[in-house]
Scaffold this active site. Structure first.
Site, PDB file in Angstrom:
ATOM      1  N   TYR B 106       0.813  -1.216   0.000  1.00 54.56           N
ATOM      2  CA  TYR B 106       0.000   0.000   0.000  1.00 54.56           C
ATOM      3  C   TYR B 106       0.844   1.263   0.000  1.00 54.56           C
ATOM      4  CZ  TYR B 106      -4.457  -2.339   0.446  1.00 54.56           C
ATOM      5  OH  TYR B 106      -5.571  -3.082   0.198  1.00 54.56           O
ATOM      6  N   GLU B 208       0.843 -31.032   8.241  1.00 53.48           N
ATOM      7  CA  GLU B 208       0.365 -30.087   7.225  1.00 53.48           C
ATOM      8  C   GLU B 208      -0.980 -29.497   7.618  1.00 53.48           C
ATOM      9  OE1 GLU B 208      -0.382 -31.971   3.454  1.00 53.48           O
ATOM     10  OE2 GLU B 208      -1.473 -30.263   2.657  1.00 53.48           O
ATOM     11  N   ASP B 260      -0.729 -34.848   3.624  1.00 51.84           N
ATOM     12  CA  ASP B 260      -1.652 -35.616   2.783  1.00 51.84           C
ATOM     13  C   ASP B 260      -0.844 -36.490   1.840  1.00 51.84           C
ATOM     14  OD1 ASP B 260      -3.830 -34.394   3.905  1.00 51.84           O
ATOM     15  OD2 ASP B 260      -4.126 -32.957   2.262  1.00 51.84           O
TER      16      ASP B 260
END
Lengths: 526, 390
Positions: B106, B208, B260
């Site tokens: 910004y 995870e 996973d």
């Protein structure tokens, strides 16, 4: 010359009767055309009276509606010049006798048929019953002369209605001609304006003022003091003389023998050439030129046409405009971004010398159009009518591949074609378009290609410049940001110094384009 | 945002960062003032310029550099953005601020109004439009000045969490990671400023999935098995990676990673172990080459005759838990096969099974089989028997 020949066939008519009955030949077919033609004839006379004599022209043209008539389509056309003036003894014939000035000496002048303003006078007289008024002060004369004239149509003679002379109080010289005629302003308006505009293009050394019947005044200012070389008189070249002209020349010559006639009255013919021609024609060298039979004249002409050993006609008498004048005129009137002109070397067709000049103007004040806008001129006369049948029209629209020169239509392109010659090969009686003479066509094509190559170079340079400018801006727009940021991090470095250094570095890299200051590019940072 | 209290560690770091910025960008200013083309030489952050250092077991940035010249129309904007970002970072350092990368985005975003030439048409352009532009420039600066954003006191969003029998000092506070209730300690963006005070643990388990981390935490897994439990909640951020690395390097704790069973999980593991392609310049500090892939492996799901291993899932369980691999999963797996750090016999075996079965599985599937199965059988058994991929 053609006209003189034609007239001889109608021996029962005087020239004035003939022209009155065949007005359209001289461009006086209707009130609209007549008004335009009158302006044209008078302006061309005015130019011939000035630039052909080394005087920078100041020409004032005025068209007024003439009140006090039953019909409201009567106009007065007044044209004033600062030319050499007309000696008083010539004025009546110059305006009141058709074919008065006809000579077989050739000089490239603007006036058609040697008729000049006389057709306008004749037309005016017939349509309004009013005489022509002429005021003229010859150069170096201390008097100003005034004439009111009409033409005796039956006898082709001027009738002087009024005549006066005044002492000059200043050194003014020139001629003012005022003709009354039936006209159609609304129909001829655009043509008259276009005629004056095109005249201004080709005569940028002239000052032209026009006041129209609606009260508008247009001023074409002089944009150069350079004038084209004045045309010089020249004898005809043997190749360019036809049967009728030969007959006339034989009649009018002061030579006493045929040998003398050939040597004296033609260019490029010396005694040796003349003897050879006569020997080949089987004519005696000492024959009396006034007494040749029709058969002998034809024999002479045939021999000359077959004779190969005559030098080509000289062109030094031709009055071309020159590249500088064409460029100046195109610039002054059209305000283009690019202009180029070329004057070709003299060339010859059918025994007539000619020079082709071409000007190209591109962009700037010129509006884009679907085909090249053509400005045609013959012997400095703008040709406005019959564009589609002109050789130049065919060339710019069919012969030249404009794409090759980097132009795709619609494009803002003006092509000026000027042909000067002692004999312009007009198409048809209107004398508004030029015929497809192969020699002339070749020259026009070569001339257009020559200037179009310059335009091509200009356009590709411009395109490169634009690409470079675009590239330069993509960098330059970040200069303030980079300078500010670096100055913030690094001690004792001023953003202004970094800015000017970065700009200098950028400009060093640019070839065709420079940025003067960062402000030229960056408007603000918010 | 100036703080009334400034830590002395931070102050020192700021001083060093300012000095390096001044010197690196001073060179650019010097080039300009001496009339030379300003050029930044920055190492390329591309796959082609990412080298797998087998000896160290980490990804490193190669020697290929790009020369970013301001006078090159194609690079001028990036050059401007880099210098602009550097000046903003410089400002935050001087003012004792702790900006996030979003703050920096910004702060540097503004509009340049300029004239196009030769048309002179005024147009507008932003210094940058999207945060990914300013983020990319921050990475360039890290490489260009050879400093990491943490050293520049730039904060990133906290994502990683940790619990366990461990006490640390952060800032001036002592924090007991065993007393976080149902919550966990959010790993701060500048983990180098964390001081390890005392610890009682046998290994670190990195998970995870945040949801699985929470379940194990509530079930008291870390207390029962003396584990430091960490989650990266998806792709690991830099702070989590650095924190894990310090646990391994400074405290000598083994690191096991549980993800996973799919190419994305495998890549998350590899980011912990060897580093990432986009941040290869940081692997030296962030990668933990000794971390081990605990699971869930394809072999765990399907078993392997080749390895003489039975699967943890029955045929029926497989039917319920397995998800069919999508095209993009297959594509990703094939990409991984090209990464040299996946070119080991064991990993090739994993990927082969995946490609032939076209099946993947989430860790949650194991908790569905029973949380007890996960915490009391699967994890301890695999660690005990050394059933992991290195």
């Amino acid at each position: 010359m053609t006209a003189a020949v034609t007239i001889e066939k109608f021996t029962s008519l005087t020239p004035s009767e003939f022209f009155y009955r065949n007005k359209e030949i001289a461009g006086f077919s209707n009130p609209s055309r007549a008004l335009y033609q009158t302006v044209r004839e008078l302006v061309e006379n005015a130019l011939d009276a000035t630039d052909a004599h080394g005087i920078l022209p100041v020409i004032k043209v005025s068209i007024k509606r003439d009140g006090g008539h039953e019909k409201d389509n009567i106009f007065s056309v007044t044209v004033e010049d600062n030319g050499i003036g007309i000696p008083p003894n010539h004025i009546p014939s110059a305006f009141g006798q058709l074919l008065y000035s006809s000579k077989y000496i050739l000089r490239q002048t603007r006036g058609m048929f040697g008729l000049g303003a006389k057709m306008a006078v004749l037309y005016g007289q017939v349509t309004t019953g009013k005489p022509v008024e002429v005021i003229s002060a010859p150069i170096n004369s201390r008097k100003i002369y005034y004439f009111k004239l009409r033409i005796d149509i039956k006898n082709n003679k001027p009738i002087i209605l009024e005549k006066a002379q005044y002492s000059k109080t200043n050194d003014w010289h020139g001629t003012i001609v005022k003709v009354y005629l039936e006209g159609d302003w609304s129909r001829s308006k655009s043509k008259i304006y276009e005629y004056l505009r095109r005249t201004a293009v080709i005569a940028p050394y002239a000052e032209l003022v026009f006041s129209d019947p609606e009260g508008n005044i247009v001023y074409f200012e002089r944009s150069t003091n350079k004038m084209p070389p004045p045309p010089r008189e020249v004898k005809p070249h043997p190749y360019g003389v036809d049967l009728e002209m030969m007959k006339m020349m034989l009649q009018l010559t002061t030579a006493e023998t045929l040998l003398d006639f050939l040597v004296k009255e033609f260019q490029c013919v010396g005694e040796i050439t003349a003897r050879k021609i006569l020997a080949q024609a089987g004519l005696p060298t000492d024959a009396n030129p006034h007494k040749l039979t029709m058969e002998d004249v034809e024999k002479l002409i045939r021999t000359i046409k077959k004779f190969k050993d005559i030098k080509p006609p000289r062109a030094n008498h031709l009055s071309y405009l020159g590249e500088e004048i064409i460029e100046t005129g195109l610039k002054a009137i059209l305000r283009p971004e690019f202009v180029a002109a070329v004057t070709r070397k003299p060339s010859v067709y059918e025994g007539h010398a000619f020079i082709v000049e071409v000007g190209l103007a591109y962009g700037g004040g010129i509006k884009a159009s679907d085909r090249p806008q053509l400005l045609r001129y013959a012997n400095k006369i703008p040709l406005l009518y019959d564009e589609g049948s002109d050789v130049s029209f065919k060339i710019v629209n069919e012969e030249i591949d404009w794409n090759y020169y980097g132009i795709s239509f619609p494009a803002p392109l003006v092509v000026l074609v000027h042909i000067c010659s002692t004999k312009i090969p007009y198409k048809g009686v209107g004398k508004e378009s030029i015929a497809d003479v192969p020699e002339i066509e070749r020259e026009i094509i070569a001339a257009i290609r020559e200037v179009a190559r310059k335009l091509k170079m200009y356009l590709s340079k411009k395109r490169k410049e634009m690409e470079e400018a675009e590239k330069a801006v993509t960098i330059a727009k970040y200069i303030p940001e980079v300078a500010q940021a670096l100055a913030k991090i690094v001690d004792n470095v001023k953003p202004e110094d970094l800015e000017s250094r970065l700009l200098a570095l950028l400009n060093q890299k640019l070839k065709a384009f420079k940025i003067r200051s960062v402000d030229e590019v960056v408007v603000g940072i918010e | 945002m100036a703080l009334t209290y400034v830590s002395s560690k931070d102050l020192k770091a700021r001083g060093r960062a300012l000095e390096i910025l001044r010197s690196k960008f001073g060179e650019i200013a010097k080039q300009i003032l001496e009339g030379r083309t300003p050029i930044m030489v920055i190492k390329k952050r591309t796959l082609a310029n990412t080298i797998f250092d087998r000896e160290k077991g980490i990804l490193r940035i190669g020697d290929e550099s790009l020369r970013r010249s301001f006078l090159n129309a194609g690079e001028a904007k990036k050059f401007m953005q880099t210098v602009l970002m550097a000046s903003i970072i410089y400002d935050t350092l001087v003012n004792n601020e702790y900006p996030t990368i979003r703050d920096l985005y910004y702060r540097g975003k503004h509009t340049i109004r300029y004239r196009k030439l030769p048309s002179k048409k005024v147009v507008e352009e932003n210094t940058w439009d999207e945060q990914k532009e300013s983020d990319s420039v921050i990475r360039d600066i890290e490489v260009f000045i050879d400093m990491l954003r943490e050293e520049l006191l730039i904060l990133s969003k906290e994502k990683g969490k940790v619990v366990g029998n461990m006490r640390i000092r952060s800032g001036d506070d002592m924090i007991d990671l065993s007393k976080m209730g149902h919550g966990a300690y959010a790993i701060e963006p500048t983990p180098d400023f964390i001081e390890f005070v005392d610890i009682d643990a046998e290994y670190v388990l990195v998970i995870e999935k945040d949801a699985v981390f929470q379940q194990l935490h509530r079930a008291g897994f870390w207390k029962k098995y003396k584990v430091i439990l960490v989650t990266s909640a998806g792709q690991p951020d830099r702070a989590t990676r650095r924190f894990v690395r310090r646990l391994n390097e400074e405290l000598g704790l083994p690191i096991y990673v549980l993800t996973d069973a799919d190419p994305y999980g495998w890549y998350i593991y590899s980011v912990f172990k060897v580093g990432s392609i986009t941040l290869s310049y940081e692997s030296e500090r962030l990668a933990t080459p000794k971390s081990k892939f605990l699971g869930v492996s394809m072999v765990d799901i399907f078993g392997s005759k080749k390895l003489g291993k039975k699967p943890y899932l029955t045929e029926a369980e497989r039917k319920n838990f397995i998800i069919k691999a999508k095209d993009k999963d297959i594509k990703r797996a094939k990409e991984l096969m090209n990464y040299s750090w996946f070119r080991t016999k064991r990993w090739e075996h994993e990927i082969e099974i995946f490609l032939s079965k076209k099946a993947k599985l989430e860790i949650e599937a194991l908790t569905s089989k029973g949380l007890r199965f996960l915490m009391d059988k699967y994890i301890p058994e695999k660690i005990e028997t050394g059933d992991w991929i290195d």
